[in-house]
Design a protein around this motif. Structure first.
Motif, PDB file in Angstrom:
ATOM      1  N   ASN A 103       3.551   9.910   5.424  1.00 20.29           N
ATOM      2  CA  ASN A 103       2.414   9.347   4.679  1.00 20.29           C
ATOM      3  C   ASN A 103       1.721  10.430   3.837  1.00 20.29           C
ATOM      4  OD1 ASN A 103       3.005   6.996   6.029  1.00 20.29           O
ATOM      5  ND2 ASN A 103       1.127   6.918   7.227  1.00 20.29           N
TER       6      ASN A 103
ATOM      7  N   SER B 252       4.389  13.045   3.541  1.00 19.61           N
ATOM      8  CA  SER B 252       5.653  12.491   3.048  1.00 19.61           C
ATOM      9  C   SER B 252       6.154  13.283   1.850  1.00 19.61           C
ATOM     10  CB  SER B 252       5.474  11.017   2.658  1.00 19.61           C
ATOM     11  OG  SER B 252       5.394  10.189   3.793  1.00 19.61           O
TER      12      SER B 252
ATOM     13  N   GLU C 285      -1.956   4.157   7.831  1.00 21.09           N
ATOM     14  CA  GLU C 285      -2.560   4.165   6.501  1.00 21.09           C
ATOM     15  C   GLU C 285      -1.758   5.083   5.588  1.00 21.09           C
ATOM     16  OE1 GLU C 285      -6.741   4.935   6.696  1.00 21.09           O
ATOM     17  OE2 GLU C 285      -7.058   3.486   8.319  1.00 21.09           O
ATOM     18  N   PRO C 286      -1.567   4.695   4.327  1.00 21.25           N
ATOM     19  CA  PRO C 286      -0.608   5.390   3.453  1.00 21.25           C
ATOM     20  C   PRO C 286      -0.955   6.826   3.110  1.00 21.25           C
ATOM     21  CG  PRO C 286      -1.900   3.800   2.194  1.00 21.25           C
ATOM     22  CD  PRO C 286      -2.200   3.561   3.643  1.00 21.25           C
TER      23      PRO C 286
ATOM     24  N   ASN D  75       0.828  -1.209   0.000  1.00 20.02           N
ATOM     25  CA  ASN D  75       0.000   0.000   0.000  1.00 20.02           C
ATOM     26  C   ASN D  75       0.862   1.259   0.000  1.00 20.02           C
ATOM     27  OD1 ASN D  75      -2.541  -1.166  -0.109  1.00 20.02           O
ATOM     28  ND2 ASN D  75      -2.707  -1.383   2.106  1.00 20.02           N
ATOM     29  N   MET D  76       1.995   1.212   0.718  1.00 26.29           N
ATOM     30  CA  MET D  76       2.881   2.372   0.753  1.00 26.29           C
ATOM     31  C   MET D  76       3.519   2.615  -0.606  1.00 26.29           C
ATOM     32  SD  MET D  76       3.912   4.882   2.506  1.00 26.29           S
ATOM     33  CE  MET D  76       3.258   4.374   4.107  1.00 26.29           C
TER      34      MET D  76
ATOM     35  N   GLU E 252       1.013   4.193  -2.935  1.00 25.82           N
ATOM     36  CA  GLU E 252       0.859   5.623  -2.661  1.00 25.82           C
ATOM     37  C   GLU E 252       2.043   6.400  -3.221  1.00 25.82           C
ATOM     38  OE1 GLU E 252      -0.371   9.367  -1.199  1.00 25.82           O
ATOM     39  OE2 GLU E 252      -1.442   7.525  -1.703  1.00 25.82           O
TER      40      GLU E 252
ATOM     41  N   LYS F 138       8.577   2.792   4.236  1.00 22.32           N
ATOM     42  CA  LYS F 138       7.745   3.952   4.561  1.00 22.32           C
ATOM     43  C   LYS F 138       8.433   5.264   4.197  1.00 22.32           C
ATOM     44  CE  LYS F 138       5.394   5.809   8.697  1.00 22.32           C
ATOM     45  NZ  LYS F 138       3.983   5.562   8.372  1.00 22.32           N
TER      46      LYS F 138
END
Length: 486
Positions: free
Chosen positions: A460, A464, A443-444, A111-112, A115, A162
Protein backbone atom coordinates in the motif's frame (compact mmCIF):
# COMPACT_ATOMS: atom_id res chain seq x y z
CA UNK A 1 -22.32 -4.88 -19.64
CA UNK A 2 -19.51 -7.42 -19.86
CA UNK A 3 -20.30 -11.07 -19.22
CA UNK A 4 -17.32 -11.86 -17.00
CA UNK A 5 -18.40 -15.48 -16.56
CA UNK A 6 -17.54 -16.05 -20.21
CA UNK A 7 -13.89 -15.26 -19.43
CA UNK A 8 -12.83 -18.85 -18.81
CA UNK A 9 -9.63 -18.91 -20.85
CA UNK A 10 -6.06 -17.72 -20.43
CA UNK A 11 -5.01 -14.14 -21.18
CA UNK A 12 -1.50 -14.40 -22.63
CA UNK A 13 0.34 -12.07 -24.99
CA UNK A 14 -2.74 -9.88 -25.19
CA UNK A 15 -4.89 -12.75 -26.50
CA UNK A 16 -7.68 -14.85 -25.01
CA UNK A 17 -6.79 -18.47 -25.60
CA UNK A 18 -7.17 -21.96 -24.15
CA UNK A 19 -4.47 -23.38 -21.95
CA UNK A 20 -2.17 -25.92 -23.59
CA UNK A 21 -2.54 -28.55 -20.87
CA UNK A 22 -4.78 -31.58 -21.27
CA UNK A 23 -6.01 -30.87 -17.73
CA UNK A 24 -9.59 -29.55 -17.56
CA UNK A 25 -10.63 -27.46 -14.57
CA UNK A 26 -14.10 -26.68 -13.27
CA UNK A 27 -15.17 -23.39 -11.72
CA UNK A 28 -18.07 -24.06 -9.33
CA UNK A 29 -20.51 -21.89 -7.43
CA UNK A 30 -19.74 -22.70 -3.76
CA UNK A 31 -23.38 -22.21 -2.69
CA UNK A 32 -25.22 -24.52 -5.07
CA UNK A 33 -22.39 -26.45 -6.77
CA UNK A 34 -23.40 -25.21 -10.22
CA UNK A 35 -20.55 -25.30 -12.73
CA UNK A 36 -19.93 -21.72 -13.83
CA UNK A 37 -17.38 -22.67 -16.47
CA UNK A 38 -14.79 -25.23 -17.48
CA UNK A 39 -11.41 -24.31 -18.89
CA UNK A 40 -8.18 -25.90 -20.03
CA UNK A 41 -5.32 -25.26 -17.63
CA UNK A 42 -2.12 -23.46 -18.55
CA UNK A 43 1.07 -25.50 -18.76
CA UNK A 44 4.78 -24.64 -18.59
CA UNK A 45 4.86 -23.35 -22.17
CA UNK A 46 1.94 -21.02 -21.44
CA UNK A 47 3.74 -19.81 -18.33
CA UNK A 48 6.89 -19.08 -20.30
CA UNK A 49 4.88 -17.29 -23.00
CA UNK A 50 3.26 -15.13 -20.30
CA UNK A 51 6.53 -14.17 -18.64
CA UNK A 52 8.30 -13.48 -21.93
CA UNK A 53 5.40 -11.32 -23.08
CA UNK A 54 5.39 -9.29 -19.87
CA UNK A 55 9.15 -8.87 -20.11
CA UNK A 56 9.10 -7.70 -23.73
CA UNK A 57 6.23 -5.22 -23.39
CA UNK A 58 7.45 -3.86 -20.04
CA UNK A 59 10.33 -2.05 -21.65
CA UNK A 60 7.99 0.07 -23.78
CA UNK A 61 5.55 0.61 -20.90
CA UNK A 62 8.33 1.89 -18.63
CA UNK A 63 9.17 4.55 -21.24
CA UNK A 64 5.57 5.71 -21.69
CA UNK A 65 4.55 9.21 -20.68
CA UNK A 66 3.44 9.01 -17.03
CA UNK A 67 0.32 11.04 -17.77
CA UNK A 68 -0.66 8.50 -20.42
CA UNK A 69 0.01 5.68 -17.95
CA UNK A 70 -2.19 7.36 -15.37
CA UNK A 71 -5.06 7.60 -17.85
CA UNK A 72 -5.15 3.79 -18.10
CA UNK A 73 -5.93 3.54 -14.38
CA UNK A 74 -8.55 6.26 -14.59
CA UNK A 75 -10.26 4.36 -17.42
CA UNK A 76 -10.07 1.15 -15.38
CA UNK A 77 -11.98 2.79 -12.53
CA UNK A 78 -14.58 4.10 -14.98
CA UNK A 79 -14.97 0.62 -16.49
CA UNK A 80 -15.56 -0.90 -13.05
CA UNK A 81 -18.18 1.73 -12.29
CA UNK A 82 -19.94 1.02 -15.60
CA UNK A 83 -19.97 -2.73 -14.91
CA UNK A 84 -20.59 -2.49 -11.17
CA UNK A 85 -23.69 -4.66 -11.02
CA UNK A 86 -22.22 -7.41 -13.19
CA UNK A 87 -19.11 -7.49 -11.01
CA UNK A 88 -21.28 -7.81 -7.90
CA UNK A 89 -23.13 -10.75 -9.45
CA UNK A 90 -19.86 -12.43 -10.44
CA UNK A 91 -18.43 -12.12 -6.92
CA UNK A 92 -21.62 -13.61 -5.48
CA UNK A 93 -21.67 -16.55 -7.91
CA UNK A 94 -17.98 -17.43 -7.97
CA UNK A 95 -16.92 -16.71 -4.38
CA UNK A 96 -20.17 -17.11 -2.46
CA UNK A 97 -19.76 -13.58 -1.17
CA UNK A 98 -22.84 -11.68 -0.08
CA UNK A 99 -23.90 -8.44 -1.77
CA UNK A 100 -22.50 -6.55 1.22
CA UNK A 101 -19.16 -8.27 0.77
CA UNK A 102 -19.14 -7.62 -2.97
CA UNK A 103 -19.83 -3.91 -2.53
CA UNK A 104 -17.12 -3.71 0.13
CA UNK A 105 -14.60 -5.46 -2.10
CA UNK A 106 -15.33 -3.28 -5.14
CA UNK A 107 -14.81 -0.18 -3.01
CA UNK A 108 -11.41 -1.47 -1.89
CA UNK A 109 -10.45 -2.22 -5.50
CA UNK A 110 -11.35 1.20 -6.88
CA UNK A 111 -9.47 2.96 -4.08
CA UNK A 112 -6.41 0.80 -4.75
CA UNK A 113 -6.46 1.60 -8.47
CA UNK A 114 -6.80 5.30 -7.72
CA UNK A 115 -3.74 5.12 -5.47
CA UNK A 116 -1.79 3.19 -8.10
CA UNK A 117 -2.67 5.86 -10.68
CA UNK A 118 -0.38 8.25 -8.78
CA UNK A 119 2.64 5.94 -9.09
CA UNK A 120 3.70 6.93 -12.63
CA UNK A 121 4.21 10.48 -11.33
CA UNK A 122 6.25 9.25 -8.35
CA UNK A 123 9.01 7.50 -10.30
CA UNK A 124 11.43 10.19 -9.21
CA UNK A 125 15.09 10.28 -8.31
CA UNK A 126 17.73 12.20 -6.38
CA UNK A 127 20.99 13.99 -6.99
CA UNK A 128 23.38 13.30 -4.13
CA UNK A 129 26.76 14.81 -3.21
CA UNK A 130 30.04 12.97 -3.53
CA UNK A 131 33.33 13.05 -1.60
CA UNK A 132 35.05 12.99 -5.02
CA UNK A 133 35.52 16.37 -6.70
CA UNK A 134 33.35 17.18 -9.73
CA UNK A 135 31.26 14.01 -9.44
CA UNK A 136 27.47 14.07 -9.73
CA UNK A 137 25.54 11.15 -8.23
CA UNK A 138 22.10 10.45 -9.64
CA UNK A 139 19.84 7.84 -8.05
CA UNK A 140 16.85 6.79 -10.18
CA UNK A 141 13.79 4.87 -9.06
CA UNK A 142 13.26 2.08 -11.60
CA UNK A 143 10.70 -0.71 -12.11
CA UNK A 144 11.94 -4.12 -10.99
CA UNK A 145 10.88 -5.44 -14.41
CA UNK A 146 8.30 -8.23 -14.15
CA UNK A 147 6.30 -9.18 -11.06
CA UNK A 148 4.73 -12.61 -10.52
CA UNK A 149 1.54 -12.44 -8.44
CA UNK A 150 -0.35 -15.32 -6.80
CA UNK A 151 -3.69 -14.47 -5.20
CA UNK A 152 -6.10 -16.36 -2.86
CA UNK A 153 -9.78 -17.29 -3.05
CA UNK A 154 -11.28 -15.17 -0.27
CA UNK A 155 -11.02 -11.59 -1.59
CA UNK A 156 -9.58 -12.40 -5.01
CA UNK A 157 -10.65 -9.25 -6.87
CA UNK A 158 -9.06 -7.00 -4.28
CA UNK A 159 -6.10 -9.13 -3.24
CA UNK A 160 -5.07 -9.58 -6.87
CA UNK A 161 -5.53 -5.89 -7.63
CA UNK A 162 -3.65 -4.94 -4.45
CA UNK A 163 -0.45 -6.05 -6.19
CA UNK A 164 -1.41 -5.86 -9.88
CA UNK A 165 -2.31 -2.17 -9.96
CA UNK A 166 0.73 -0.87 -7.99
CA UNK A 167 3.09 -3.12 -9.96
CA UNK A 168 1.74 -1.79 -13.26
CA UNK A 169 1.71 1.75 -11.90
CA UNK A 170 5.40 1.47 -11.10
CA UNK A 171 6.15 0.51 -14.71
CA UNK A 172 6.35 -3.26 -14.43
CA UNK A 173 4.98 -6.14 -16.43
CA UNK A 174 2.81 -8.64 -14.55
CA UNK A 175 1.93 -12.32 -14.67
CA UNK A 176 -1.00 -13.15 -12.40
CA UNK A 177 -2.01 -16.62 -11.24
CA UNK A 178 -5.36 -16.50 -9.42
CA UNK A 179 -6.56 -19.28 -7.13
CA UNK A 180 -8.04 -22.19 -9.08
CA UNK A 181 -11.41 -21.66 -7.35
CA UNK A 182 -11.61 -17.99 -8.34
CA UNK A 183 -10.09 -17.65 -11.83
CA UNK A 184 -12.55 -14.97 -12.93
CA UNK A 185 -12.75 -12.51 -10.05
CA UNK A 186 -9.10 -13.06 -9.17
CA UNK A 187 -7.76 -13.10 -12.71
CA UNK A 188 -9.56 -12.84 -16.03
CA UNK A 189 -11.94 -10.11 -14.87
CA UNK A 190 -8.91 -7.99 -13.99
CA UNK A 191 -7.39 -8.70 -17.40
CA UNK A 192 -10.63 -7.59 -19.09
CA UNK A 193 -10.74 -4.40 -17.05
CA UNK A 194 -7.23 -3.36 -18.05
CA UNK A 195 -7.66 -4.52 -21.64
CA UNK A 196 -10.72 -2.28 -21.90
CA UNK A 197 -8.80 0.56 -20.24
CA UNK A 198 -6.13 0.49 -22.96
CA UNK A 199 -3.24 -1.19 -21.17
CA UNK A 200 -0.66 -2.30 -23.77
CA UNK A 201 -1.39 -5.85 -24.89
CA UNK A 202 0.93 -8.44 -23.37
CA UNK A 203 1.95 -6.32 -20.37
CA UNK A 204 -0.52 -8.05 -18.04
CA UNK A 205 -0.92 -11.81 -18.42
CA UNK A 206 -3.27 -14.11 -16.51
CA UNK A 207 -2.76 -17.87 -16.30
CA UNK A 208 -5.25 -20.19 -14.66
CA UNK A 209 -3.79 -23.52 -13.67
CA UNK A 210 -2.91 -25.82 -10.79
CA UNK A 211 0.41 -26.28 -9.02
CA UNK A 212 0.41 -29.91 -10.14
CA UNK A 213 0.79 -28.57 -13.69
CA UNK A 214 3.56 -26.00 -13.20
CA UNK A 215 5.23 -26.91 -9.88
CA UNK A 216 7.56 -24.20 -8.56
CA UNK A 217 8.21 -22.77 -12.02
CA UNK A 218 6.00 -19.72 -11.43
CA UNK A 219 8.58 -18.58 -8.87
CA UNK A 220 11.70 -20.16 -10.34
CA UNK A 221 11.25 -18.79 -13.87
CA UNK A 222 14.19 -16.47 -14.67
CA UNK A 223 12.07 -13.49 -15.81
CA UNK A 224 10.25 -12.26 -12.66
CA UNK A 225 12.40 -10.33 -10.19
CA UNK A 226 9.71 -10.05 -7.49
CA UNK A 227 6.97 -12.41 -6.31
CA UNK A 228 3.88 -11.21 -4.47
CA UNK A 229 1.92 -13.97 -2.72
CA UNK A 230 -1.22 -13.81 -0.61
CA UNK A 231 -2.41 -17.04 0.95
CA UNK A 232 -1.68 -19.64 3.60
CA UNK A 233 1.39 -19.56 5.81
CA UNK A 234 2.39 -23.09 4.78
CA UNK A 235 2.46 -22.23 1.08
CA UNK A 236 3.94 -18.79 1.76
CA UNK A 237 6.92 -20.31 3.57
CA UNK A 238 7.61 -22.55 0.61
CA UNK A 239 7.34 -19.67 -1.86
CA UNK A 240 9.65 -17.55 0.28
CA UNK A 241 12.19 -20.39 0.35
CA UNK A 242 12.07 -20.89 -3.42
CA UNK A 243 12.24 -17.14 -4.09
CA UNK A 244 15.22 -16.73 -1.77
CA UNK A 245 17.06 -19.61 -3.39
CA UNK A 246 16.58 -17.86 -6.74
CA UNK A 247 17.47 -14.39 -5.37
CA UNK A 248 14.01 -12.97 -5.97
CA UNK A 249 12.31 -10.52 -3.63
CA UNK A 250 9.22 -12.04 -2.03
CA UNK A 251 6.30 -10.09 -0.56
CA UNK A 252 4.25 -12.48 1.57
CA UNK A 253 0.85 -11.68 3.06
CA UNK A 254 -0.08 -14.82 4.98
CA UNK A 255 -2.47 -16.12 7.61
CA UNK A 256 -3.74 -14.49 10.77
CA UNK A 257 -5.12 -15.24 14.21
CA UNK A 258 -6.12 -11.74 15.20
CA UNK A 259 -7.18 -10.79 18.71
CA UNK A 260 -9.85 -8.21 19.49
CA UNK A 261 -9.44 -6.94 23.07
CA UNK A 262 -12.26 -5.50 25.16
CA UNK A 263 -11.04 -3.66 28.27
CA UNK A 264 -13.17 -2.91 31.33
CA UNK A 265 -13.77 0.72 30.29
CA UNK A 266 -14.85 -0.08 26.73
CA UNK A 267 -18.06 1.00 25.05
CA UNK A 268 -19.56 -2.48 25.11
CA UNK A 269 -22.16 -1.94 22.41
CA UNK A 270 -19.51 -0.60 20.04
CA UNK A 271 -17.14 -3.44 20.93
CA UNK A 272 -19.85 -6.03 20.26
CA UNK A 273 -20.65 -4.55 16.84
CA UNK A 274 -16.97 -4.36 15.90
CA UNK A 275 -16.39 -7.93 17.10
CA UNK A 276 -19.32 -9.33 15.11
CA UNK A 277 -18.20 -7.52 11.96
CA UNK A 278 -14.60 -8.61 12.51
CA UNK A 279 -15.49 -12.29 12.73
CA UNK A 280 -18.47 -12.94 10.47
CA UNK A 281 -17.85 -10.74 7.43
CA UNK A 282 -17.51 -13.10 4.43
CA UNK A 283 -18.03 -16.07 6.74
CA UNK A 284 -14.76 -15.31 8.54
CA UNK A 285 -12.76 -15.99 5.37
CA UNK A 286 -10.54 -12.94 5.78
CA UNK A 287 -6.93 -13.06 6.97
CA UNK A 288 -7.59 -10.08 9.26
CA UNK A 289 -10.70 -11.60 10.87
CA UNK A 290 -10.82 -11.67 14.66
CA UNK A 291 -10.33 -15.29 15.68
CA UNK A 292 -10.01 -14.51 19.39
CA UNK A 293 -11.98 -12.13 21.62
CA UNK A 294 -10.08 -11.26 24.78
CA UNK A 295 -12.47 -9.68 27.27
CA UNK A 296 -11.85 -8.19 30.73
CA UNK A 297 -13.60 -10.09 33.51
CA UNK A 298 -15.48 -6.99 34.73
CA UNK A 299 -17.43 -6.72 31.46
CA UNK A 300 -17.18 -10.33 30.32
CA UNK A 301 -20.74 -11.41 31.14
CA UNK A 302 -22.30 -8.30 29.64
CA UNK A 303 -20.20 -8.59 26.51
CA UNK A 304 -20.94 -12.29 25.99
CA UNK A 305 -24.68 -11.78 26.48
CA UNK A 306 -24.87 -8.96 23.95
CA UNK A 307 -22.51 -10.67 21.54
CA UNK A 308 -24.46 -13.92 21.54
CA UNK A 309 -27.70 -12.02 21.03
CA UNK A 310 -26.34 -10.21 17.97
CA UNK A 311 -24.72 -13.31 16.50
CA UNK A 312 -27.93 -15.30 16.90
CA UNK A 313 -29.72 -12.83 14.63
CA UNK A 314 -27.29 -13.14 11.71
CA UNK A 315 -28.98 -14.51 8.61
CA UNK A 316 -27.39 -17.44 6.79
CA UNK A 317 -28.10 -18.82 3.35
CA UNK A 318 -28.14 -17.84 -0.31
CA UNK A 319 -25.61 -15.06 -0.92
CA UNK A 320 -27.87 -13.69 -3.67
CA UNK A 321 -30.42 -12.75 -1.01
CA UNK A 322 -29.55 -9.16 0.00
CA UNK A 323 -30.50 -9.99 3.60
CA UNK A 324 -27.92 -12.77 3.89
CA UNK A 325 -24.93 -12.04 6.11
CA UNK A 326 -23.29 -15.47 6.14
CA UNK A 327 -22.99 -17.44 2.92
CA UNK A 328 -21.00 -20.57 2.02
CA UNK A 329 -17.38 -21.43 2.61
CA UNK A 330 -15.41 -21.83 -0.61
CA UNK A 331 -15.45 -25.66 -0.75
CA UNK A 332 -16.16 -28.90 1.08
CA UNK A 333 -12.56 -29.27 2.26
CA UNK A 334 -12.78 -25.98 4.16
CA UNK A 335 -16.10 -27.07 5.66
CA UNK A 336 -14.75 -30.42 6.87
CA UNK A 337 -11.63 -28.81 8.32
CA UNK A 338 -13.80 -26.39 10.27
CA UNK A 339 -16.06 -29.17 11.57
CA UNK A 340 -13.00 -31.05 12.79
CA UNK A 341 -11.74 -27.97 14.68
CA UNK A 342 -15.16 -27.36 16.23
CA UNK A 343 -15.30 -30.95 17.51
CA UNK A 344 -11.75 -30.67 18.80
CA UNK A 345 -12.63 -27.47 20.66
CA UNK A 346 -15.51 -29.19 22.40
CA UNK A 347 -13.28 -32.12 23.39
CA UNK A 348 -10.72 -29.68 24.79
CA UNK A 349 -13.37 -28.20 27.09
CA UNK A 350 -14.55 -25.09 25.25
CA UNK A 351 -18.26 -24.32 25.67
CA UNK A 352 -20.24 -23.76 22.42
CA UNK A 353 -22.80 -21.24 23.66
CA UNK A 354 -23.89 -20.85 20.03
CA UNK A 355 -23.62 -23.82 17.67
CA UNK A 356 -25.43 -23.57 14.37
CA UNK A 357 -26.03 -26.36 11.91
CA UNK A 358 -24.08 -27.23 8.77
CA UNK A 359 -25.89 -27.37 5.44
CA UNK A 360 -23.81 -27.92 2.32
CA UNK A 361 -20.98 -25.41 2.42
CA UNK A 362 -22.78 -23.17 4.89
CA UNK A 363 -21.68 -23.30 8.52
CA UNK A 364 -23.87 -21.30 10.84
CA UNK A 365 -22.09 -19.31 13.60
CA UNK A 366 -20.30 -21.07 16.43
CA UNK A 367 -19.33 -19.11 19.56
CA UNK A 368 -17.02 -20.72 22.12
CA UNK A 369 -16.55 -19.53 25.72
CA UNK A 370 -14.28 -21.02 28.40
CA UNK A 371 -11.45 -20.96 25.88
CA UNK A 372 -7.83 -21.01 27.04
CA UNK A 373 -4.83 -19.93 24.93
CA UNK A 374 -3.44 -23.46 24.68
CA UNK A 375 -6.50 -24.85 22.87
CA UNK A 376 -6.22 -25.54 19.14
CA UNK A 377 -9.21 -23.29 18.40
CA UNK A 378 -7.23 -20.42 19.96
CA UNK A 379 -3.99 -21.27 18.19
CA UNK A 380 -5.07 -22.11 14.64
CA UNK A 381 -6.38 -19.74 12.01
CA UNK A 382 -10.13 -20.29 11.68
CA UNK A 383 -11.22 -19.38 8.16
CA UNK A 384 -14.87 -19.80 9.09
CA UNK A 385 -17.68 -18.28 11.22
CA UNK A 386 -16.27 -19.68 14.48
CA UNK A 387 -15.06 -17.50 17.37
CA UNK A 388 -13.29 -18.07 20.68
CA UNK A 389 -13.88 -15.83 23.73
CA UNK A 390 -11.33 -15.67 26.55
CA UNK A 391 -11.51 -13.94 29.93
CA UNK A 392 -8.66 -11.86 31.41
CA UNK A 393 -8.25 -9.86 34.61
CA UNK A 394 -5.52 -7.30 33.81
CA UNK A 395 -3.37 -5.76 31.09
CA UNK A 396 -0.57 -8.28 31.64
CA UNK A 397 -2.93 -11.11 30.82
CA UNK A 398 -4.22 -9.21 27.80
CA UNK A 399 -0.71 -9.05 26.38
CA UNK A 400 0.13 -12.64 27.33
CA UNK A 401 -3.02 -13.99 25.67
CA UNK A 402 -2.81 -11.77 22.60
CA UNK A 403 0.86 -12.56 21.97
CA UNK A 404 0.45 -16.30 22.52
CA UNK A 405 0.18 -16.95 18.80
CA UNK A 406 2.43 -17.86 15.90
CA UNK A 407 0.64 -15.20 13.85
CA UNK A 408 0.70 -11.41 13.98
CA UNK A 409 -1.36 -9.73 11.28
CA UNK A 410 -4.10 -7.51 12.72
CA UNK A 411 -5.81 -6.75 16.01
CA UNK A 412 -8.07 -4.33 17.85
CA UNK A 413 -8.40 -2.83 21.33
CA UNK A 414 -11.56 -1.28 22.75
CA UNK A 415 -11.15 1.25 25.55
CA UNK A 416 -12.21 4.80 26.36
CA UNK A 417 -8.60 5.54 27.33
CA UNK A 418 -7.06 5.67 23.87
CA UNK A 419 -3.53 6.29 25.17
CA UNK A 420 -3.74 3.18 27.32
CA UNK A 421 -4.92 1.35 24.24
CA UNK A 422 -2.07 2.74 22.17
CA UNK A 423 0.53 1.67 24.75
CA UNK A 424 -0.90 -1.85 24.80
CA UNK A 425 -0.95 -1.85 21.00
CA UNK A 426 2.78 -1.10 20.90
CA UNK A 427 3.42 -4.22 22.98
CA UNK A 428 1.27 -6.56 20.90
CA UNK A 429 3.16 -8.65 18.35
CA UNK A 430 1.17 -7.71 15.28
CA UNK A 431 1.75 -5.70 12.13
CA UNK A 432 -1.47 -3.69 12.47
CA UNK A 433 -3.82 -2.85 15.30
CA UNK A 434 -6.84 -0.58 15.60
CA UNK A 435 -8.17 1.28 18.63
CA UNK A 436 -11.97 1.26 19.03
CA UNK A 437 -12.47 -0.36 15.63
CA UNK A 438 -12.58 -3.80 14.06
CA UNK A 439 -9.66 -5.94 12.96
CA UNK A 440 -10.61 -5.72 9.27
CA UNK A 441 -9.00 -2.60 7.86
CA UNK A 442 -7.08 -1.99 4.65
CA UNK A 443 -6.44 1.52 3.33
CA UNK A 444 -4.60 2.26 0.06
CA UNK A 445 -2.05 4.68 1.54
CA UNK A 446 -1.21 2.96 4.86
CA UNK A 447 1.38 0.22 5.39
CA UNK A 448 -0.24 -3.23 5.37
CA UNK A 449 1.44 -6.44 6.51
CA UNK A 450 2.15 -8.77 9.38
CA UNK A 451 4.90 -10.22 11.54
CA UNK A 452 5.83 -13.76 12.58
CA UNK A 453 3.89 -16.34 10.54
CA UNK A 454 1.70 -13.63 9.04
CA UNK A 455 4.22 -12.66 6.43
CA UNK A 456 7.03 -10.44 5.20
CA UNK A 457 7.04 -6.95 3.74
CA UNK A 458 4.52 -4.16 3.53
CA UNK A 459 2.18 -3.06 0.76
CA UNK A 460 0.00 0.00 0.00
CA UNK A 461 1.05 3.57 -0.75
CA UNK A 462 4.76 4.31 -0.64
CA UNK A 463 5.43 0.78 0.63
CA UNK A 464 3.99 -0.75 -2.56
CA UNK A 465 6.03 1.71 -4.60
CA UNK A 466 9.15 0.53 -2.79
CA UNK A 467 8.12 -3.13 -3.15
CA UNK A 468 7.82 -2.97 -6.93
CA UNK A 469 10.75 -0.68 -7.72
CA UNK A 470 14.49 -0.67 -7.29
CA UNK A 471 17.15 2.05 -7.37
CA UNK A 472 19.88 2.64 -9.91
CA UNK A 473 22.95 4.75 -9.19
CA UNK A 474 24.38 6.64 -12.16
CA UNK A 475 27.42 8.80 -11.48
CA UNK A 476 28.87 11.41 -13.80
CA UNK A 477 32.48 12.53 -13.50
CA UNK A 478 32.39 16.04 -14.99
CA UNK A 479 36.14 16.65 -14.86
CA UNK A 480 38.97 14.21 -15.23
CA UNK A 481 39.59 12.32 -12.02
CA UNK A 482 43.10 11.72 -10.71
CA UNK A 483 43.65 8.01 -10.03
CA UNK A 484 46.38 6.69 -7.70
CA UNK A 485 48.13 4.99 -10.64
CA UNK A 486 47.80 5.07 -14.42
Amino acid sequence: MTNFKALHSQYIQGEWRDGSSSRTMENKNPYNGEVIATYKAANLQDLDDAYQSANNVQKQWAKANPVVQREVFEKAVAYIEENHETIVETIIDEIGGTRLKAEFEIGLVTNMIKEASTFPLKMDGKILPSPIDDKENRVYRMPVGVVGIISPFNFPFFLSMKSVAPALGAGNGVVLKPHEHTPITGGTMIAKIFESAGLPKGLLNVITTEIAEIGDNFVEHPVPRAISFTGSTKVGKHIGEVAGRNLKEAHLELGGNSALVVLEDADIDLAVSAAVFSRFTHQGQICMSANRLIVHEKVYDEFVEKYVDKVSKLTCGDPKDPNTIIGPLINERQVQGTIDLIEKGIKEGANPVVKGKVEGNIIEPVVFTNVTPDMDIAQEELFAPVISIMKVSNDEEVLAYANDSLYGLSGAIHTTDVERGAELAKQMDTGMIHINDGTINDEPMVAFGGVKNSGLGRLNGEWSLDAFTTFKWISIQHKARQYPYS
